[in-house]
Each structure stands twice: as structure tokens, then as C-alpha cells.
Enzyme design. Structure first.
Site, mmCIF file in Angstrom:
data_model
loop_
_atom_site.group_PDB
_atom_site.id
_atom_site.type_symbol
_atom_site.label_atom_id
_atom_site.label_comp_id
_atom_site.label_asym_id
_atom_site.label_seq_id
_atom_site.Cartn_x
_atom_site.Cartn_y
_atom_site.Cartn_z
ATOM 1 N N LEU A 125 0.835 -1.196 0.000
ATOM 2 C CA LEU A 125 0.000 0.000 0.000
ATOM 3 C C LEU A 125 0.873 1.251 0.000
ATOM 4 O O LEU A 125 1.743 1.409 0.844
ATOM 5 C CB LEU A 125 -0.923 0.003 1.214
ATOM 6 C CG LEU A 125 -1.914 -1.149 1.263
ATOM 7 C CD1 LEU A 125 -2.735 -1.096 2.548
ATOM 8 C CD2 LEU A 125 -2.830 -1.132 0.053
ATOM 9 N N GLY A 178 3.117 1.006 3.626
ATOM 10 C CA GLY A 178 4.327 1.593 3.050
ATOM 11 C C GLY A 178 5.392 2.045 4.016
ATOM 12 O O GLY A 178 6.556 2.032 3.701
ATOM 13 N N ASP A 229 8.289 10.797 5.561
ATOM 14 C CA ASP A 229 8.001 12.228 5.577
ATOM 15 C C ASP A 229 7.734 12.654 4.149
ATOM 16 O O ASP A 229 8.588 12.520 3.280
ATOM 17 C CB ASP A 229 9.203 12.975 6.158
ATOM 18 C CG ASP A 229 8.980 14.470 6.254
ATOM 19 O OD1 ASP A 229 8.047 14.994 5.619
ATOM 20 O OD2 ASP A 229 9.756 15.113 6.964
ATOM 21 N N LEU A 278 -5.302 3.680 -1.025
ATOM 22 C CA LEU A 278 -6.641 3.788 -0.464
ATOM 23 C C LEU A 278 -7.497 4.651 -1.388
ATOM 24 O O LEU A 278 -6.991 5.579 -2.020
ATOM 25 C CB LEU A 278 -6.583 4.412 0.932
ATOM 26 C CG LEU A 278 -5.846 3.594 1.992
ATOM 27 C CD1 LEU A 278 -5.800 4.368 3.309
ATOM 28 C CD2 LEU A 278 -6.500 2.245 2.193
#
Length: 127
Positions: free
Chosen positions: A22, A42, A46, A68
Site C-alpha cells: 500500500l 508503506g 516524511d 486507499l
């Protein structure tokens, strides 16, 4: 939730075709959560450091990716910073996935995990 930890890589523990990495940078939209798949979140990245880092990692490992469905179910809000981000912390992604799995409702799941500070809201909240 039950959780096991290990020093082993997910690449050594699961078949490649069972893994879905993801990342908010994927072109593929996660439409459903399949209990036969392993979803890799994942990681803490940052957003300002290196764009598409998690996507690059997944591609280097020949893994299927998904993001998503924030754009599909939410709308951008007007805000003073003109800030809109689909990058979520690991706990937020986990909350979205677990709520979706329980409710089978992306709007309900996204409402739980995507704070308004990300610049996205459900359409009914934008009115």
C-alpha cells in the site's frame, strides 16, 4: 488484533502474488480487502523528503501496489494552506483497513482514518 513480530522480510514469508504494497502513489485503487492477501503498509515516510519512495520500493521488489480510495470517496476541502495529502501514518492506514474490513464501507472507514487536516472530507461533510 493478534500480531507476531519477526526479523524476517515479508518477501521471505509470503508468496509475491499474495503481497499488496500500500502506497499513496500507486495508480491502482484498493477496492476491497481480501483476507487471502498480505497488505504491506508503506512505512513512515516524511512527505517532504522523497516523493514516491514507497512506490519505488514496491516496484523494485516486483510487488503489486494499491492506494486507499481517498479520491474516489472524499472531496478536497477549501483550506487556508491549500493543503491536500493522501499520505497517512501507519496507524491511520491500519484504522482505515480494519474499519473497512468490519463495515465493508469505504466512507465509514475513511471517516475514521483520514483527518480533516489532510484536506479531504466526505462529500456530505463538505456541505
Amino acid at each position: 488484533f493478534q500480531m507476531d513480530t519477526t526479523q524476517e522480510s515479508y518477501l521471505d514469508l509470503f508468496p509475491l502474488d499474495a503481497i499488496v504494497y500500500l502506497t499513496p502513489d500507486s495508480e491502482n485503487v484498493l477496492e476491497d480487502v481480501d483476507p487471502s492477501k498480505v497488505y504491506v503498509l508503506g512505512g513512515l515516510v516524511d512527505e517532504s523528503v522523497q516523493k514516491k519512495l514507497t512506490l519505488q520500493r514496491a516496484q523494485e521488489q516486483s510487488l503489486r501496489t494499491a492506494r486507499l480510495p481517498i479520491r474516489e470517496y472524499m472531496v478536497k476541502t477549501t483550506n487556508t494552506k491549500n493543503y491536500h495529502s493522501e499520505t497517512l501514518a501507519i496507524n491511520q492506514v491500519f484504522d482505515v483497513l480494519s474499519t473497512y474490513y468490519e463495515t465493508r464501507s469505504w466512507p465509514a472507514a475513511l471517516k475514521v482514518g483520514v483527518s480533516s487536516g489532510k484536506g479531504y472530507v466526505l462529500p456530505d461533510a463538505a456541505k
